[in-house]
Design an enzyme around this catalytic site. Structure first.
Site, PDB file in Angstrom:
ATOM      1  N   ASN A   1       0.816  -1.201   0.000  1.00  0.00           N
ATOM      2  CA  ASN A   1       0.000   0.000   0.000  1.00  0.00           C
ATOM      3  C   ASN A   1       0.858   1.263   0.000  1.00  0.00           C
ATOM      4  OD1 ASN A   1      -2.180  -1.733   0.172  1.00  0.00           O
ATOM      5  ND2 ASN A   1      -2.444  -1.501   2.382  1.00  0.00           N
TER       6      ASN A   1
ATOM      7  N   ASN B   1       0.027  -1.610  -6.883  1.00  0.00           N
ATOM      8  CA  ASN B   1      -0.307  -2.587  -5.838  1.00  0.00           C
ATOM      9  C   ASN B   1      -1.789  -2.541  -5.506  1.00  0.00           C
ATOM     10  OD1 ASN B   1       0.413  -4.361  -3.429  1.00  0.00           O
ATOM     11  ND2 ASN B   1      -0.561  -2.622  -2.402  1.00  0.00           N
ATOM     12  N   GLU B   2      -2.425  -3.700  -5.498  1.00  0.00           N
ATOM     13  CA  GLU B   2      -3.826  -3.843  -5.044  1.00  0.00           C
ATOM     14  C   GLU B   2      -4.708  -2.674  -5.488  1.00  0.00           C
ATOM     15  OE1 GLU B   2      -3.945  -4.809  -0.839  1.00  0.00           O
ATOM     16  OE2 GLU B   2      -3.158  -6.822  -1.229  1.00  0.00           O
TER      17      GLU B   2
ATOM     18  N   GLU C   1       1.927 -11.707  -2.537  1.00  0.00           N
ATOM     19  CA  GLU C   1       1.694 -11.534  -1.098  1.00  0.00           C
ATOM     20  C   GLU C   1       0.917 -12.746  -0.613  1.00  0.00           C
ATOM     21  OE1 GLU C   1       0.131  -7.853   0.489  1.00  0.00           O
ATOM     22  OE2 GLU C   1       1.087  -6.703  -1.107  1.00  0.00           O
TER      23      GLU C   1
ATOM     24  N   GLN D   1       5.525 -10.654   5.125  1.00  0.00           N
ATOM     25  CA  GLN D   1       6.716 -10.012   4.596  1.00  0.00           C
ATOM     26  C   GLN D   1       7.948 -10.671   5.204  1.00  0.00           C
ATOM     27  OE1 GLN D   1       6.373  -5.719   4.582  1.00  0.00           O
ATOM     28  NE2 GLN D   1       4.285  -5.767   3.838  1.00  0.00           N
TER      29      GLN D   1
HETATM   30  O1  AHR Z   1       1.528  -6.834   3.375  1.00  0.00           O
HETATM   31  C1  AHR Z   1       0.746  -5.889   4.036  1.00  0.00           C
HETATM   32  C2  AHR Z   1      -0.251  -5.200   3.117  1.00  0.00           C
HETATM   33  O2  AHR Z   1      -1.196  -6.146   2.685  1.00  0.00           O
HETATM   34  C3  AHR Z   1       0.294  -4.632   1.839  1.00  0.00           C
HETATM   35  O3  AHR Z   1       0.789  -3.355   1.990  1.00  0.00           O
HETATM   36  C4  AHR Z   1      -0.916  -4.631   0.948  1.00  0.00           C
HETATM   37  O4  AHR Z   1      -0.569  -4.768  -0.397  1.00  0.00           O
HETATM   38  C5  AHR Z   1      -1.764  -5.755   1.467  1.00  0.00           C
HETATM   39  O5  AHR Z   1      -3.068  -5.362   1.664  1.00  0.00           O
END
Ligand code: AHR
Length: 497
Positions: free
Chosen positions: A71, A171-172, A291, A348
């Site tokens: 994000n 991203n997303e 992810e 992560q």
């Molecule tokens: O990995 C944590 C968050 O999860 C990331 O920033 C986002 O892409 C997802 O919603």
């Protein structure tokens, strides 16, 4: 209970792309500041990188690390993170309600990657920025010299281009929480145009378009179809994200959630191939599961964190033994799709929903999930095999016919090794695995590693590591037949050579 399996070196799914053992570092919480970078730390090198963390990352042999978000990237001005550090701006990071100092940026991250022996998977901001910022970043990172952006990099002390090969187009972007959230049409168009010029700057790069943030999004899988309609000829991968949790405390149901991951992968493959057919294209889009993890333990505590501090302890899930089992099941699920999933990132890597934790000024330590991830990364390279498996099954709250045995097999031709990864999902008792491996007839048992614990809620801490593997698993190989005892609720790595 008893399960049977047949593995044959001729029955192959595909070569495993090493990048499925990738991970992720976002400018979020203490992933960067206090995680990979902490100048005052006793183990910090001259650049401020924590060497204790680097050592643990090296143990995981992580092939690729996604950066800088997440994000975060959707509000990030990459130019803030290059050049003299004392002139870099402090800015609000709206994604995580934190303050970003920009002490670490693209070049520092690339140095860290080189130091730990990994590759970067760089994301561009398609939330608040667009085509120009994206192409300039590719030029800054990958063009040799002689242009404004490449010479700027040289002037910042990096004569050699970084040659970053893998890039994420935002991203997303389907999520309303995303800065610059877009409809599939809006995102499809900008991703297509950004992809086009990024590849004009460097034709050797590979691009990942954003798929849905998870399979429960109301726009899934229409989002995928529309985005690919716009981008098909310009991108190489489509992304998938998923996180699971055990909020109801139902372990049997929780451990079955990798079946949901499997169904998600199958649906995305089907959607990619639908667009392929529609376009009469010869090109196949591969999947980047960039992810995936367990994420729920820290949700509540994060609500209490005051906004606008530097590196707050966000998303610091403490992983239990059962989380490690689910992570094991998710790893085998990725392996079973080695023909289409070419990149995957455990989200992560440090402190933020991570296998590696640190204390500021203190030690770095391993969470429970460190182990299945490490085992898969170390022993899961080679060719994924397609075993024939017969396992007893159970029903749970959300799933039917859940196999007690979750497994995958990888053949490393070069090292002449066969590895079977197996989770016994049974809460009650051990599972006897009988595996016909006669095509590996000269092979004997190297070791049988087991991760097991009586308490599904057991966690590791900086001081104690009750959840760690041993290699006293009970297995034997006779005339190409492997007999293995998989203890109740266990992750097993059975290595033959
Ligand atoms: O990995 C944590 C968050 O999860 C990331 O920033 C986002 O892409 C997802 O919603």
């Amino acid at each position: 209970r008893k399960a049977t399996m047949t593995v044959d070196k001729q029955y192959q799914i595909a070569p495993v792309d090493d990048r499925i053992y990738g991970s992720f570092i976002e400018h979020l919480g203490r992933a960067v500041y206090g995680g990979i970078y902490e100048p005052g730390h006793p183990t910090a090198d001259e650049r401020g990188f924590r060497q204790d963390v680097m050592e643990l990352v090296r143990k995981l042999d992580v092939p690729i690390v996604r950066y800088p978000g997440g994000n975060f990237v959707s509000g990030y001005d990459w130019e803030d993170g290059v050049g003299p550090v004392d002139r870099r701006p402090r800015k609000l990071d709206l994604a995580w309600k934190s303050v970003e100092t920009n002490e670490v940026g693209t070049n520092e991250f690339m140095e860290w990657c080189r130091a730990v022996g990994t590759e970067a998977m760089m994301a561009v901001n398609l939330g608040t920025r667009g085509i120009d910022a994206a192409r300039h970043l590719v030029e800054y990172c990958n063009h040799p010299e002689g242009t404004y952006w490449s010479d700027l990099r040289v002037s910042h002390g990096y004569k050699e281009p970084h040659n970053i090969k893998t890039w994420c187009l935002g991203n997303e972007m389907d999520g309303p929480w995303q800065i610059g959230h877009k409809t599939a049409e809006e995102y499809g168009r900008i991703a297509c145009e950004a992809a086009k010029v990024m590849k004009w700057v460097d034709p050797d790069i590979e691009l990942v378009a954003c798929g849905s943030s998870n399979s429960q999004m109301p726009t899934f899988p229409e989002w995928e179809a529309t985005v690919l309609d716009h981008t098909y000829e310009y991108v190489d991968y489509l992304s998938l994200h998923t996180y699971y949790g055990n909020r109801s405390g139902d372990t049997a149901n929780y451990l079955a959630k990798s079946l949901d991951m499997d169904a998600f992968i199958r649906s995305v493959i089907a959607t990619c191939d639908y667009v392929k057919a529609k376009k009469r294209s010869k090109k196949t889009i591969h999947l980047s599961f960039d992810e995936w993890n367990v994420w729920y333990h820290s949700n509540q505590q994060d609500q209490a964190i005051e906004p606008w501090s530097v590196a707050p302890p966000l998303l610091e899930d403490r992983y239990t033994f059962e989380d490690a089992l689910l992570v094991g099941c998710m790893l085998t699920t990725l392996l079973k799709h080695a023909d289409r999933v070419k990149i995957a990132c455990l989200a992560q890597l440090v402190n933020v929903i991570a296998p590696i934790m640190t204390e500021n000024g203190g030690p770095a330590w391993r969470q429970t999930i460190f182990y299945p991830y490490m085992h898969a990364s170390l022993y899961g390279r080679g060719t994924a095999l397609r075993p024939v498996v017969n396992s007893p099954v159970y029903d749970s709250e959300d799933f039917t016919d859940v196999p007690y045995l979750e497994s995958a097999a990888v053949y490393d031709e070069e090292r002449e090794e066969l590895t079977i990864f197996a989770v016994n999902r049974d809460l009650e008792g051990s599972l006897l695995l009988e595996c016909d491996a006669r095509s590996f007839d000269a092979y004997g048992l190297t070791e049988h590693i087991v991760l097991e614990h009586d308490d599904v809620k057991a966690v590791n801490t900086a001081k104690e590591e009750p959840v760690k593997p041993h290699n006293r698993g009970v297995s034997e190989v006779n005339d190409g037949i492997l007999t293995a005892h998989l203890p109740k609720l266990s992750w097993n790595v059975i290595r033959l050579k």
